[in-house]
Design an enzyme around this catalytic site. Structure first.
Site, PDB file in Angstrom:
ATOM      1  CD  GLU A   1      -0.811 -31.679   9.619  1.00  0.00           C
ATOM      2  OE1 GLU A   1      -1.396 -32.737   9.399  1.00  0.00           O
ATOM      3  OE2 GLU A   1      -0.559 -31.265  10.763  1.00  0.00           O
TER       4      GLU A   1
ATOM      5  CE  LYS B   1      -9.132 -26.224  22.248  1.00  0.00           C
ATOM      6  NZ  LYS B   1      -8.568 -27.296  23.092  1.00  0.00           N
TER       7      LYS B   1
ATOM      8  CE1 TYR C   1      -6.682 -33.032  15.779  1.00  0.00           C
ATOM      9  CE2 TYR C   1      -7.996 -32.239  13.940  1.00  0.00           C
ATOM     10  CZ  TYR C   1      -6.802 -32.253  14.652  1.00  0.00           C
ATOM     11  OH  TYR C   1      -5.750 -31.503  14.228  1.00  0.00           O
TER      12      TYR C   1
ATOM     13  CG  LEU D   1      -0.889 -25.728  14.465  1.00  0.00           C
ATOM     14  CD1 LEU D   1      -0.186 -26.897  13.811  1.00  0.00           C
ATOM     15  CD2 LEU D   1      -2.259 -25.508  13.866  1.00  0.00           C
ATOM     16  N   GLY D   2      -2.051 -26.199  18.765  1.00  0.00           N
ATOM     17  CA  GLY D   2      -1.716 -26.686  20.091  1.00  0.00           C
ATOM     18  C   GLY D   2      -0.375 -27.375  20.063  1.00  0.00           C
ATOM     19  N   GLY D   3      -0.215 -28.249  19.086  1.00  0.00           N
ATOM     20  CA  GLY D   3       1.041 -28.952  18.918  1.00  0.00           C
ATOM     21  C   GLY D   3       1.160 -29.462  17.505  1.00  0.00           C
ATOM     22  CG  MET D   4       3.468 -29.863  13.418  1.00  0.00           C
ATOM     23  SD  MET D   4       1.953 -30.451  12.618  1.00  0.00           S
ATOM     24  CE  MET D   4       2.615 -31.724  11.541  1.00  0.00           C
ATOM     25  CD  GLU D   5       1.239 -34.425  13.668  1.00  0.00           C
ATOM     26  OE1 GLU D   5       0.627 -34.720  12.638  1.00  0.00           O
ATOM     27  OE2 GLU D   5       0.896 -33.475  14.406  1.00  0.00           O
TER      28      GLU D   5
ATOM     29  CD  GLN E   1       2.308 -26.442  11.368  1.00  0.00           C
ATOM     30  OE1 GLN E   1       3.032 -26.635  12.347  1.00  0.00           O
ATOM     31  NE2 GLN E   1       1.608 -27.392  10.801  1.00  0.00           N
TER      32      GLN E   1
ATOM     33  CG  HIS F   1      -3.268 -35.271  19.945  1.00  0.00           C
ATOM     34  ND1 HIS F   1      -4.491 -35.796  19.611  1.00  0.00           N
ATOM     35  CD2 HIS F   1      -2.773 -34.718  18.799  1.00  0.00           C
ATOM     36  CE1 HIS F   1      -4.732 -35.576  18.323  1.00  0.00           C
ATOM     37  NE2 HIS F   1      -3.696 -34.921  17.810  1.00  0.00           N
TER      38      HIS F   1
ATOM     39  CD  GLU G   1      -4.578 -34.972  13.839  1.00  0.00           C
ATOM     40  OE1 GLU G   1      -4.645 -35.391  15.014  1.00  0.00           O
ATOM     41  OE2 GLU G   1      -3.630 -34.281  13.428  1.00  0.00           O
TER      42      GLU G   1
END
Length: 612
Positions: free
Chosen positions: A158, A569, A400, A284-288, A156, A312, A335
């Site tokens: 970021e 989260k 966001y 995280l929920g997701g990482m792009e 990860q 997203h 975001e």
């Protein structure tokens, strides 16, 4: 990236602040320096990275070669790169050994690597090894995976963690292409944010190529017992074998999402779009990560009710990955645009009423964050001030939700057709480039607002605190019915009689007073089985309510939830609620001590400050 640390709290209303937009101004600084990189990438162009690395699960290290192709037209005498916790074994420049040095470690930023170069230097080879506490790396034992047979590694990067596993220029405005050769234990699959294989290599050696330039924070690697299943010709899902069919079913509409996104804002420029479902510890929920979104398994609800998160991460393929914020102080350009785009995708696929629910829940998240930070806090500006601070401190719902609502306000003023034309041209004309706040506002003024920035109170939105008075609100068509049902339950115990989406249930529970009585909690649980729900969003909110009400029948399921879920989260608000009472604090310390090794280092860092 879906961070949203403040989301999931029971939210109280925060009144829109009335203020004069002329009060908030800031001089344009189109060349503002990135405060979070020690590199001199503004002087020496880092063109391409070649990685040749090996993954050692026994030692929990990555080691090998990082070879940078550079262009030094400025004639700089030293190349500076970011590192944090790396051991540098040796360095060569154009094949000749170089006497490199490492500066003393600076808080948060790490140690600057200094390499002497000449004006015509082209290739810088760095042999290195990661440290034992590399923040970007989460090493999972077999017991921490779904299959329980093989270890797992994922990165990860970021916001400024790429430097903990690669010597690099670690800033969002610094782009480069890369290729890699990665050696892993035989039997495991390796994936990167690049062109990927769909089959395991018998040799344990994998080759990757990313021809589009990307910043370091989008460098990603995953290694484990992973399978692949195609969704359509250009989309598919990777996951542990035991999760693969569930994930494939959940993401069946992803190919349609890509087509829908293209219809809004232009072609998808990254080749394939695949999703990797990670083990539960992912914070995280997701990482792009380009070409390969990393996603939490908490969105696998069985009914596709949480796939707006994939919309997203897909939207980031335009906002963030294609046009990137120049510094972390401009994070809202990443975001805020992505949330707006995400909701436009969901509206196109699911209808306006569905999108209105997402907008309203997002507004509630924004209210809660403003209340948490303070209505006059500098941290509620869109343009952040992160001097001397960890950029992760800016990863809140301000970027966001305030960012997304700013764009929606522009849509209200200019009209949907005009903002769609504007955004399409914005992505096309700035593809694979960076953008800072002042540059964007100049572009917005020239291309859409035509000099009249007062139409949308631009200064108030970008350089002012709190929620502007002209902040749009979604229509309440579906949620008004939920509000009435909640009222009936609280007044006379009448239970809702409706087939609701997860968004309606979230709205129903979020607005409940806290605590409910034991009788009320029991009635809701008996009727709707919240304690056993498979929807992680609803479950987390229910467990917060259970802690507040001391509803002990939910505690075993809550502990199981906390043992399996690593998403910040969910962890942050739930542990925060437990820490409010002596009994809850005792429970939080016990549960965290038991399961903290299942959480990512980033989650451990933030929770460690909370749970004392």
């Amino acid at each position: 990236m879906k961070y949203l640390v403040f989301a999931g709290l029971i939210l109280t209303a925060a009144a829109c602040n009335q203020r004069k937009s002329s009060q908030y101004t800031e001089a344009a600084q189109p060349g503002a320096k990135d405060l979070h990189t020690l590199s001199n990438a503004d002087s020496i162009h880092l063109q391409h990275l070649h990685l040749d690395i090996a993954v050692d699960f026994n030692a929990h290290t990555i080691s090998g070669l990082a070879a940078w192709t550079i262009s030094n037209k400025s004639g700089a005498t030293v190349l500076h790169l970011d590192t944090r916790g790396l051991s540098i074994d040796s360095v060569t420049v154009d094949g000749r050994k170089a006497d490199h040095s490492l500066d003393a470690a600076a808080p948060m930023l790490g140690s600057r690597l200094n390499i002497p170069v000449e004006a015509d230097s082209r290739l810088v080879n760095i042999w290195y090894k990661t440290g034992s506490n590399a923040t970007a790396l989460q090493w999972l034992e077999p017991s921490q995976t779904l299959g329980k047979q093989h270890p797992f590694l994922y990165t990860q990067s970021e916001s400024i963690y790429a430097r903990t596993w690669i010597p690099c220029a670690d800033g969002p405005g610094i782009r480069f292409t890369y290729d890699a050769r990665v050696t892993v234990p035989k039997g495991l699959m390796a994936l990167m944010s690049a062109e990927n294989t769909q089959q395991r290599s018998d040799s344990g050696i994998y080759h990757f190529k990313m021809e589009q330039p990307v910043p370091a924070y989008l460098m990603a690697l995953a290694v484990g017992d992973i399978g692949f299943k195609a969704i359509d010709a250009r989309t598919g899902v990777y996951a542990e074998p035991a999760m693969l069919e569930k994930a494939h079913n959940e993401f069946a509409e992803v190919g349609k999402m890509v087509t829908t996104a293209e219809g809004l804002y232009g072609p998808y420029r990254w080749g394939r779009y695949d999703v990797l479902v990670l083990p539960p510890g992912f914070p995280l929920g997701g990482m792009e990560n380009p070409r390969l979104t990393f996603a939490t398994p908490t969105i696998i609800a069985g009914d596709r009710s949480l796939v707006s998160l994939i919309a997203h991460e897909l939207a980031h393929s335009w906002s963030g990955n294609l046009v990137t914020n120049a510094t972390w102080e401009d994070f809202w350009l990443n975001e805020g645009f992505t949330v707006y785009f995400e909701r436009r995708i969901m509206e196109a696929m699911m209808g306006a009423d569905y999108a209105d629910m997402l907008w309203e829940l997002g507004y509630q998240d924004l209210e809660g964050t403003v209340t948490e930070l303070g209505t006059d806090s500098r941290d509620t500006w869109l343009k952040l001030d992160l001097k001397g601070r960890d950029p992760d401190e800016g990863l809140t719902d301000i970027a966001y939700e305030k960012g997304a609502h700013f764009l929606r306000r522009i849509e209200e003023t200019a009209g949907r057709a005009k903002i769609d034309t504007f955004l399409r041209h914005y992505f096309d004309s700035h593809a694979f480039q960076t953008m800072n706040t002042e540059q964007f506002l100049q572009y917005l003024n020239a291309k859409l607002l035509n000099g009249d920035t007062t139409k949308v109170n631009v200064n108030e939105w970008v350089y002012g605190p709190g929620i502007p008075e002209d902040c749009p609100r979604a229509k309440q068509k579906l949620f008004s019915k939920v509000d009435e049902a909640r009222k009936q339950f609280l007044e006379n115990g009448q239970l809702p009689n409706a087939e609701w989406s997860s968004h309606e249930w979230l709205h129903f529970l979020r607005k409940m007073p806290r605590p409910l009585t034991m009788q009320q909690m029991t009635a809701l649980d008996n009727a709707f089985h919240f304690t056993q729900t498979g929807n992680s969003e609803v479950a987390d909110l229910w467990f917060i309510m259970a802690v507040a009400a001391e509803y002990t029948p939910a505690y075993p399921a809550m502990e199981q939830f906390l043992s399996q879920v690593g998403r910040r989260k969910f962890l942050t608000p739930l542990y925060t609620e437990m820490m409010k009472t002596p009994k809850g604090r005792e429970m939080a310390i016990r549960i965290y001590g038991k399961y903290k090794q299942n959480y990512h280092p980033l989650a451990q860092e933030s929770l460690g400050k909370l749970i004392k």
